[in-house]
Design a protein around this motif. Sequence first.
Motif, PDB file in Angstrom:
ATOM      1  N   SER A   1      24.253  39.685  36.767  1.00 41.13           N
ATOM      2  CA  SER A   1      24.201  40.148  38.156  1.00 41.13           C
ATOM      3  C   SER A   1      23.193  39.278  38.903  1.00 41.13           C
ATOM      4  N   ARG A   2      23.341  39.213  40.207  1.00 43.79           N
ATOM      5  CA  ARG A   2      22.447  38.345  40.984  1.00 43.79           C
ATOM      6  C   ARG A   2      21.032  38.908  41.066  1.00 43.79           C
TER       7      ARG A   2
ATOM      8  N   PRO B   1      32.856  40.895  36.497  1.00 43.60           N
ATOM      9  CA  PRO B   1      33.057  40.636  37.932  1.00 43.60           C
ATOM     10  C   PRO B   1      33.603  41.875  38.633  1.00 43.60           C
TER      11      PRO B   1
ATOM     12  N   GLY C   1      33.696  44.121  42.770  1.00 51.05           N
ATOM     13  CA  GLY C   1      33.364  44.095  44.179  1.00 51.05           C
ATOM     14  C   GLY C   1      34.015  45.240  44.937  1.00 51.05           C
TER      15      GLY C   1
ATOM     16  N   GLU D   1      37.473  38.686  42.879  1.00 52.38           N
ATOM     17  CA  GLU D   1      36.066  38.781  42.481  1.00 52.38           C
ATOM     18  C   GLU D   1      35.789  37.918  41.251  1.00 52.38           C
TER      19      GLU D   1
ATOM     20  N   GLN E   1      35.575  34.328  42.496  1.00 52.92           N
ATOM     21  CA  GLN E   1      34.370  34.059  43.282  1.00 52.92           C
ATOM     22  C   GLN E   1      33.092  34.096  42.439  1.00 52.92           C
ATOM     23  N   GLU E   2      33.009  35.075  41.529  1.00 55.86           N
ATOM     24  CA  GLU E   2      31.778  35.280  40.767  1.00 55.86           C
ATOM     25  C   GLU E   2      31.688  34.445  39.497  1.00 55.86           C
TER      26      GLU E   2
ATOM     27  N   GLU F   1      29.880  31.351  43.515  1.00 55.60           N
ATOM     28  CA  GLU F   1      28.618  31.919  43.040  1.00 55.60           C
ATOM     29  C   GLU F   1      28.095  31.263  41.756  1.00 55.60           C
TER      30      GLU F   1
ATOM     31  N   GLN G   1      24.400  31.108  41.226  1.00 53.46           N
ATOM     32  CA  GLN G   1      23.707  32.393  41.312  1.00 53.46           C
ATOM     33  C   GLN G   1      23.830  33.235  40.048  1.00 53.46           C
ATOM     34  N   ARG G   2      24.695  32.808  39.113  1.00 55.19           N
ATOM     35  CA  ARG G   2      24.984  33.619  37.932  1.00 55.19           C
ATOM     36  C   ARG G   2      25.113  32.734  36.685  1.00 55.19           C
TER      37      ARG G   2
ATOM     38  N   THR H   1      27.426  32.641  33.142  1.00 56.09           N
ATOM     39  CA  THR H   1      28.608  33.215  32.494  1.00 56.09           C
ATOM     40  C   THR H   1      28.585  32.825  31.026  1.00 56.09           C
TER      41      THR H   1
END
Length: 154
Positions: free
Chosen positions: A39-40, A48, A50, A65, A68-69, A116, A119-120, A122
């Motif tokens: 998570s951010r 993922p 949203g 999501e 994007q994530e 993202e 920011q994350r 995986t």
Amino acid sequence: MKYRKVTKKKSGDGAEPRSQYAALPWRSGEGLEILLLTSRDTRRWVIPKGWPMKGRKPHATAAIEALQEAGLLGKIEKKKLGSYHYRKRLKNGAALLLRVDVFPLRVVRQRKSWPEKDQRVTEWFTAEKAAELVHEPELSELIKAFEAVILRGR
């Protein structure tokens, strides 16, 4: 690409939880693997997810999501696997109860770049390890149940 969130009244005590939609990213090779991402804010391992998107079905929202994530592309199931609940801490300190409907996403590939990415984190885990790493007990149980279904040959 920006999508407008569909807003509902914020739930208070005793109110119905607000909805979110999530993808459970998976692949099979030498067994079932689940992709988790951080998570951010808290850097916990999550899947993922949203808010609902106007004009989009829940499974389509979950797939967007995931893209994007985590940069994930694949085949999303239209039927949800199940749901789990969690409390989201808002910036004002209040906690909002959320129900997350989860849709399996068979991952075909992960893009080299996605919105993202910076920011994350995986990472692929065995289903057993993924179930241990997530903090929500209901999500952990969903992962274990999904593994049992996959092992039976769906």
